[in-house]
Structures are given as structure tokens and as C-alpha cells.
Scaffold this active site. Structure first.
Site, mmCIF file in Angstrom:
data_model
loop_
_atom_site.group_PDB
_atom_site.id
_atom_site.type_symbol
_atom_site.label_atom_id
_atom_site.label_comp_id
_atom_site.label_asym_id
_atom_site.label_seq_id
_atom_site.Cartn_x
_atom_site.Cartn_y
_atom_site.Cartn_z
ATOM 1 N N ASP A 143 3.109 3.494 2.023
ATOM 2 C CA ASP A 143 2.145 2.402 2.105
ATOM 3 C C ASP A 143 2.519 1.587 3.319
ATOM 4 O O ASP A 143 3.695 1.266 3.528
ATOM 5 C CB ASP A 143 2.105 1.545 0.843
ATOM 6 C CG ASP A 143 0.784 0.790 0.780
ATOM 7 O OD1 ASP A 143 -0.266 1.444 0.642
ATOM 8 O OD2 ASP A 143 0.780 -0.458 0.926
ATOM 9 N N ASP A 167 -3.508 1.907 16.085
ATOM 10 C CA ASP A 167 -2.617 2.313 17.187
ATOM 11 C C ASP A 167 -3.090 1.862 18.572
ATOM 12 O O ASP A 167 -2.266 1.432 19.383
ATOM 13 C CB ASP A 167 -2.406 3.831 17.184
ATOM 14 C CG ASP A 167 -1.341 4.270 16.192
ATOM 15 O OD1 ASP A 167 -0.547 3.421 15.751
ATOM 16 O OD2 ASP A 167 -1.303 5.478 15.865
HETATM 17 P P1 IMP Z 1 -2.599 2.382 3.171
HETATM 18 O O1 IMP Z 1 -1.106 2.533 3.324
HETATM 19 O O2 IMP Z 1 -3.240 3.560 2.564
HETATM 20 O O3 IMP Z 1 -2.936 1.080 2.496
HETATM 21 O O4 IMP Z 1 -3.232 2.330 4.616
HETATM 22 C C1 IMP Z 1 -2.547 1.728 5.652
HETATM 23 C C2 IMP Z 1 -3.453 1.440 6.819
HETATM 24 O O5 IMP Z 1 -2.645 0.718 7.763
HETATM 25 C C3 IMP Z 1 -3.912 2.675 7.533
HETATM 26 O O6 IMP Z 1 -5.179 3.105 7.119
HETATM 27 C C4 IMP Z 1 -3.981 2.183 8.978
HETATM 28 O O7 IMP Z 1 -5.147 1.488 9.173
HETATM 29 C C5 IMP Z 1 -2.868 1.159 9.066
HETATM 30 N N1 IMP Z 1 -1.667 1.812 9.582
HETATM 31 C C6 IMP Z 1 -0.537 2.153 8.913
HETATM 32 N N2 IMP Z 1 0.320 2.781 9.700
HETATM 33 C C7 IMP Z 1 -0.276 2.864 10.907
HETATM 34 C C8 IMP Z 1 0.129 3.451 12.129
HETATM 35 O O8 IMP Z 1 1.180 4.053 12.280
HETATM 36 N N3 IMP Z 1 -0.758 3.322 13.129
HETATM 37 C C9 IMP Z 1 -1.943 2.674 13.010
HETATM 38 N N4 IMP Z 1 -2.376 2.144 11.892
HETATM 39 C C10 IMP Z 1 -1.534 2.241 10.833
#
Ligand code: IMP
Length: 199
Positions: free
Chosen positions: A76, A160
Site C-alpha cells: 500500500d 511518477d
Molecule cells: P494503493 O496502494 O492501491 O492505495 O494505490 C497507491 C497509489 O499511489 C497508486 O495508484 C499510485 O497512484 C500512487 N503510487 C504509489 N506508488 C507509486 C509510485 O511508485 N509511483 C507513482 N505513483 C505511485
């Protein structure tokens, strides 16, 4: 002593996010695990109902481990902006809406920042490794940097293109996968997991 994963174990990747899956598969590649995604097993994507990264990572990993009977790894993560008091943070995915429009999500960050001079931002990743008996190990990684506008680059995913890590001029969107992995929040969390759980 943390619970160890045996070499060659079957491991479920409890994510339906293609960008994350690609990065986690890359991180696991040197470690000879028998990896399968939750999607390939037909497991549903649970609702992220917890208020923090650790709670949601745990929830996703436990759901996959319980349903599959196999050790399961979930991430997450989120993009946190200092001048927005850490938003979008744990709801980073939701800012993109049901159509997963990260162009719109990045523009919302830019609009909400307005003329703020504080451009500091960071990514957080919490990795949860769950076993079918309910045991869970959690690892957190963070990378600090700054907001870039307009977004630059076509690599990576999510936010990103609007984030440059500290000491870099390129955004994560401009870096190739290996260069991002050298500093990323996810790679930092993974390094802790590797230390603790890989024999
Ligand atoms: P979740 O963990 O499913 O709630 O989603 C996390 C969200 O954070 C992702 O859909 C991305 O929008 C953003 N996110 C998390 N890690 C990254 C990364 O490494 N690069 C860009 N966006 C990220």
C-alpha cells in the site's frame, strides 16, 4: 525473529495495479520465488477501508493469503505533498477516480498547491507479507523529493511524472525502471523485507 520465506516458495502478489506488479516482479526476480498474481488466481480486489498505509497493506495481504492458502505480499503506497498536509497520501489511487486518470490526479495536486512555495513531496510504500495462519510482517520505505510541474516522462505509473527524488533532476517518469528502483520507496521497503524474511 521474523518469519522466513523459504527459497522457491510460491508467493502471491496481492495487487491488481499493473505498475506496482511490474516493479515488485522486478524486485523479486533475483530471488527465485514462484510468483503468481492475485489477478491470475482470480482473487477479488478488497476495498481499502483502513485509514493508513499499514492497515491497507495488511488487509490486502491477509485477504490474499486467506483465500489462496499461500504466503502473500501486498503493497500500500501513496504520494504525499507537504503543502497539502500529506495529501493525497493514503487515497492517492482515489484521486484518479474510477477511470484511473492520473493526468487528472496530477493536475488536482497542481491546482490545490496553487502558488505554495513549499514543493516538498514524498512517496511511502508499506509492504505486508501475510501467511495463511494470519501471521503478518510489515516493512515501510520512503523517498523524499519535490513536486515537478508540468509532469515529465512516460515511464513508471501514477504520479511518477510529477515527482523528482532528492538529488535528481529527472522525474521518476523520465527514469528507466532500474534507476527508479535505486531510490524508490518500494525498493527501500523491499530491502528491509529481504533482510528480515529471506533466508
Ligand atoms: P494503493 O496502494 O492501491 O492505495 O494505490 C497507491 C497509489 O499511489 C497508486 O495508484 C499510485 O497512484 C500512487 N503510487 C504509489 N506508488 C507509486 C509510485 O511508485 N509511483 C507513482 N505513483 C505511485
Amino acid at each position: 525473529m521474523t518469519r522466513q520465506l523459504s527459497p522457491g516458495s510460491r508467493l502471491v502478489l496481492a495487487s491488481h495495479n499493473p505498475g506496482k506488479l511490474k516493479e515488485i516482479i522486478g524486485l523479486l526476480a533475483p530471488h527465485q520465488m514462484d510468483v503468481v498474481s492475485a489477478g491470475a488466481l482470480g482473487l477479488p480486489e478488497p476495498d481499502e477501508t483502513e485509514p493508513d498505509f499499514a492497515g491497507n497493506a495488511r488487509l490486502k495481504a491477509v485477504a490474499a493469503a486467506t483465500a489462496s492458502g499461500l504466503p502473500s505480499l501486498a503493497d500500500d503506497s501513496g504520494f504525499c505533498v507537504s503543502a497539502l498536509n500529506g495529501a493525497p497520501g493514503v487515497v492517492s489511487a482515489r484521486w484518479a477516480g474510477p477511470s484511473k486518470d492520473f493526468g487528472a490526479a496530477m493536475r488536482r495536486v497542481h491546482d490545490e498547491l496553487g502558488a505554495a512555495t513549499d514543493r516538498r513531496a514524498w512517496f511511502i510504500s508499506v509492504l505486508a507479507l501475510a501467511w495463511p495462519d494470519g501471521h503478518v510482517e510489515l516493512f515501510e520505505g520512503r523517498i523524499d523529493g519535490c513536486v515537478v510541474w508540468p509532469p515529465r516522462g512516460l515511464h513508471g505509473f501514477g504520479y511518477d511524472p510529477m515527482f523528482a527524488p532528492e538529488d535528481a533532476t529527472e522525474t521518476y517518469g523520465e527514469m528507466d525502471a532500474g534507476t527508479k528502483q535505486a531510490t524508490s520507496h518500494r525498493a527501500r521497503a523491499f530491502a528491509k523485507l529481504l533482510d528480515a524474511c529471506f533466508a
